[in-house]
Design a protein around this motif. Structure first.
Motif, PDB file in Angstrom:
ATOM      1  N   TYR A 123     -26.021  30.486  16.682  1.00 16.82           N
ATOM      2  CA  TYR A 123     -25.743  31.254  15.336  1.00 16.82           C
ATOM      3  C   TYR A 123     -24.508  30.459  14.537  1.00 16.82           C
ATOM      4  O   TYR A 123     -23.628  29.806  15.392  1.00 16.82           O
ATOM      5  CB  TYR A 123     -25.154  32.793  15.789  1.00 16.82           C
ATOM      6  N   PHE A 124     -24.689  30.347  13.439  1.00 19.86           N
ATOM      7  CA  PHE A 124     -23.733  29.446  12.614  1.00 19.86           C
ATOM      8  C   PHE A 124     -23.298  30.403  11.357  1.00 19.86           C
ATOM      9  O   PHE A 124     -24.009  31.069  10.977  1.00 19.86           O
ATOM     10  CB  PHE A 124     -24.334  28.164  12.142  1.00 19.86           C
ATOM     11  N   THR A 125     -22.136  30.003  11.235  1.00 20.88           N
ATOM     12  CA  THR A 125     -21.474  30.844   9.622  1.00 20.88           C
ATOM     13  C   THR A 125     -20.621  29.594   9.236  1.00 20.88           C
ATOM     14  O   THR A 125     -19.971  28.965   9.653  1.00 20.88           O
ATOM     15  CB  THR A 125     -20.682  31.675  10.046  1.00 20.88           C
ATOM     16  N   VAL A 126     -20.924  29.617   7.603  1.00 24.12           N
ATOM     17  CA  VAL A 126     -20.159  28.641   6.903  1.00 24.12           C
ATOM     18  C   VAL A 126     -19.570  29.615   5.654  1.00 24.12           C
ATOM     19  O   VAL A 126     -20.412  30.101   4.808  1.00 24.12           O
ATOM     20  CB  VAL A 126     -21.314  27.711   6.320  1.00 24.12           C
ATOM     21  N   THR A 127     -18.229  29.517   5.636  1.00 22.19           N
ATOM     22  CA  THR A 127     -17.369  30.362   4.779  1.00 22.19           C
ATOM     23  C   THR A 127     -16.459  29.518   3.679  1.00 22.19           C
ATOM     24  O   THR A 127     -15.973  28.383   4.611  1.00 22.19           O
ATOM     25  CB  THR A 127     -16.557  31.330   5.546  1.00 22.19           C
ATOM     26  N   ASP A 128     -16.392  29.689   2.680  1.00 21.45           N
ATOM     27  CA  ASP A 128     -15.733  28.985   1.630  1.00 21.45           C
ATOM     28  C   ASP A 128     -14.718  29.832   1.055  1.00 21.45           C
ATOM     29  O   ASP A 128     -14.934  31.149   0.956  1.00 21.45           O
ATOM     30  CB  ASP A 128     -16.413  28.087   0.765  1.00 21.45           C
ATOM     31  N   GLY A 146     -14.937  35.853  -6.688  1.00 20.85           N
ATOM     32  CA  GLY A 146     -13.696  35.108  -6.874  1.00 20.85           C
ATOM     33  C   GLY A 146     -12.923  34.667  -5.664  1.00 20.85           C
ATOM     34  O   GLY A 146     -11.733  33.942  -5.888  1.00 20.85           O
ATOM     35  N   GLU A 147     -13.201  35.008  -4.524  1.00 17.98           N
ATOM     36  CA  GLU A 147     -12.653  34.888  -3.225  1.00 17.98           C
ATOM     37  C   GLU A 147     -13.234  34.147  -2.264  1.00 17.98           C
ATOM     38  O   GLU A 147     -12.920  32.807  -1.757  1.00 17.98           O
ATOM     39  CB  GLU A 147     -12.075  36.045  -2.705  1.00 17.98           C
ATOM     40  N   SER A 148     -14.539  34.246  -1.897  1.00 17.11           N
ATOM     41  CA  SER A 148     -14.921  33.729  -0.921  1.00 17.11           C
ATOM     42  C   SER A 148     -16.475  33.901  -0.901  1.00 17.11           C
ATOM     43  O   SER A 148     -17.130  34.982  -1.391  1.00 17.11           O
ATOM     44  CB  SER A 148     -14.618  34.031   0.408  1.00 17.11           C
ATOM     45  N   THR A 149     -17.467  33.172  -0.123  1.00 19.99           N
ATOM     46  CA  THR A 149     -18.996  33.295   0.122  1.00 19.99           C
ATOM     47  C   THR A 149     -19.009  32.706   1.550  1.00 19.99           C
ATOM     48  O   THR A 149     -18.399  31.810   2.187  1.00 19.99           O
ATOM     49  CB  THR A 149     -19.781  32.447  -0.620  1.00 19.99           C
ATOM     50  N   SER A 150     -20.040  33.487   2.462  1.00 17.36           N
ATOM     51  CA  SER A 150     -20.062  33.228   3.886  1.00 17.36           C
ATOM     52  C   SER A 150     -21.556  33.660   3.968  1.00 17.36           C
ATOM     53  O   SER A 150     -22.602  34.464   3.613  1.00 17.36           O
ATOM     54  CB  SER A 150     -19.612  34.301   4.582  1.00 17.36           C
ATOM     55  N   PHE A 151     -22.165  32.356   4.543  1.00 16.80           N
ATOM     56  CA  PHE A 151     -23.438  32.299   4.930  1.00 16.80           C
ATOM     57  C   PHE A 151     -23.608  32.476   6.427  1.00 16.80           C
ATOM     58  O   PHE A 151     -23.054  31.468   7.022  1.00 16.80           O
ATOM     59  CB  PHE A 151     -24.061  31.035   4.692  1.00 16.80           C
ATOM     60  N   LYS A 152     -24.614  33.109   6.775  1.00 16.54           N
ATOM     61  CA  LYS A 152     -24.733  33.207   8.412  1.00 16.54           C
ATOM     62  C   LYS A 152     -25.986  33.039   8.677  1.00 16.54           C
ATOM     63  O   LYS A 152     -26.843  33.712   7.813  1.00 16.54           O
ATOM     64  CB  LYS A 152     -24.349  34.521   8.684  1.00 16.54           C
ATOM     65  N   PHE A 153     -26.408  32.129   9.642  1.00 14.95           N
ATOM     66  CA  PHE A 153     -27.734  31.877  10.047  1.00 14.95           C
ATOM     67  C   PHE A 153     -27.914  31.704  11.380  1.00 14.95           C
ATOM     68  O   PHE A 153     -27.038  31.307  12.088  1.00 14.95           O
ATOM     69  CB  PHE A 153     -28.321  30.626   9.094  1.00 14.95           C
ATOM     70  N   ASP A 154     -28.933  31.718  12.048  1.00 12.15           N
ATOM     71  CA  ASP A 154     -29.549  31.318  13.427  1.00 12.15           C
ATOM     72  C   ASP A 154     -30.781  30.521  13.546  1.00 12.15           C
ATOM     73  O   ASP A 154     -31.324  30.628  12.389  1.00 12.15           O
ATOM     74  CB  ASP A 154     -29.578  32.711  14.086  1.00 12.15           C
TER      75      ASP A 154
END
Length: 403
Positions: A330-335, A391-399
């Motif tokens: 499981y991975f998460t990429v948040t910016d 305007g603040e963040s985006t988070s992609f979660k994938f497995d």
């Protein structure tokens, strides 16, 4: 003995039988269950699903009969039965019927067939292609209830035939679509590769003209050269996206290997050659992974690159998290980027779908990258989702599935 007559629609009937493409001599449980049930209901030792070809009969299912797969049509009981579609043909004593009195099956001393009842099997256009029949070595007679049951069982066989015909049709359509898709992919690949060199020449030529003739080109001309270069770069980026999308199948076919997550992320950062003020935080644990490294790398490249491009903050911050269980990673990429409007979250993974916003350099996306990411994730037996605060963040979660 009287040989069965040939139906007037024999050609169409044989075409209907051929269209089903049933496997001769291969036992299939769904058909065997029906013949077993027919024997039980009709109290007969033998039940057959018989298909009538031009010169032979062959048995799709044989319950209780001799260990043979076909007989000659001229001796066929079923050849007579298909002449009356819609009706059960019953012969209570074959010795008393002029059609069968000296038939080899009637006179067989070891296993005489003295009773026959057969219900014609019709295809969707009404052509009788065979029968569901029950046989006995002694005189017999079906009750009205048993005849009704035999008809109902025959309808189930017909439904299996029709289902098979439809499945065959769908398989052929799928093959045609796969062939067309393959041609389109090849075409896209060839065209994209062929366009890369002319585009590179356009970009280089624009820079050369701007540098060599800067004293001869006014401000408007300089701006036109800049616009030409921007357009060529955008088209080049678009072509690279198409190539990555269609080459994702090849990437997925790569071998599964063992590697460290941190090493993969370090290689990606070096490859991206990040020049902006950017902080990328790795997961605390440097997990040892065993999966498709090339595919996972391509996923991270797209997500990290998007996090950098679509970010209007002075300092870009990207947090990467990881976890695993027995079956998946499981991975998460948040910016901390510009975010995605809530009504657009369901569209961002669609091919060529863009949000009509510009990136950090003022360029608009092409809607290919995230579609490629989704395709890669699903090819690795995983799922991907996105959440965002505008305007603040985006988070992609994938497995993805573990090897």
């Amino acid at each position: 003995m009287i040989q069965p007559a040939v139906p007037i629609n024999e050609k169409e009937r044989l075409n209907a039988l051929s269209a089903i493409e049933l496997l001769q001599g291969v036992s299939e449980e769904e058909f065997d269950n029906i013949t077993q049930l027919a024997s039980y209901i009709c109290k007969t030792p033998i039940s057959l699903i018989t298909l009538v070809e031009d010169e032979k009969n062959w048995f799709k299912s044989n319950h209780g009969g001799p260990p043979i797969t076909e007989t000659e049509r001229k001796y066929s009981h079923c050849g007579h039965a298909i002449l009356e579609p819609g009706n059960v043909m019953e012969v209570k004593d074959t010795r008393q019927d002029k059609r069968f009195c000296d038939n080899p099956f009637t006179t067989n001393p070891d296993l005489p067939i003295l009773y026959y009842a057969g219900m014609p099997l019709l295809d969707n256009d009404g052509f009788a292609i065979g029968t569901l029949c029950v046989l006995d070595t002694k005189i017999n007679r079906l009750s009205d209830e048993q005849k009704t049951a035999l008809k109902n069982l025959a309808k189930q066989v017909e439904k299996l035939f029709e289902l098979r015909r439809k499945n065959l049709h769908l398989e052929k359509v799928k093959k045609q679509l796969d062939d067309h898709n393959s041609l389109l992919k090849d075409f896209a690949g060839v065209v994209s590769h062929d366009m890369k060199m002319p585009l590179a020449n356009m970009i280089i030529t624009a820079d050369l003209i701007k540098a060599r003739y800067k004293n001869n080109v006014d401000e408007k001309g300089q701006q036109l050269l800049l616009n030409l270069k921007k357009s060529a770069l955008k088209l080049s980026d678009y072509i690279n996206g198409i190539l990555n999308h269609y080459e994702s199948d090849r990437i997925v076919a790569s071998e599964e290997v063992e590697f460290n997550l941190h090493h993969l992320l370090e290689d990606i950062i070096d490859l991206l050659n990040i020049t902006d003020n950017c902080e990328i935080n790795f997961p605390p644990e440097n997990m040892l992974l065993k999966c498709n490294r090339a595919a996972l790398g391509q996923i991270f490249i797209n997500l990290i690159n998007n996090s950098i491009k679509y970010n209007n903050k002075d300092k870009i911050v990207i947090d990467i998290e990881s976890a695993m269980d027995e079956n998946h990673y499981y991975f998460t990429v948040t910016d901390n980027g510009i975010g995605i409007p809530e009504d657009q979250l369901s569209n961002i993974f669609k091919l060529f779908k863009t949000l009509y916003v510009t990136d950090r350099q003022g360029n608009q996306g092409n809607g290919i990258g995230l579609s490629t990411v989704k395709k890669l994730v699903e090819s690795l037996d995983g799922k991907i989702s996105v959440s965002s605060v505008l305007g603040e963040s985006t988070s992609f979660k994938f497995d993805i599935k573990r090897a």
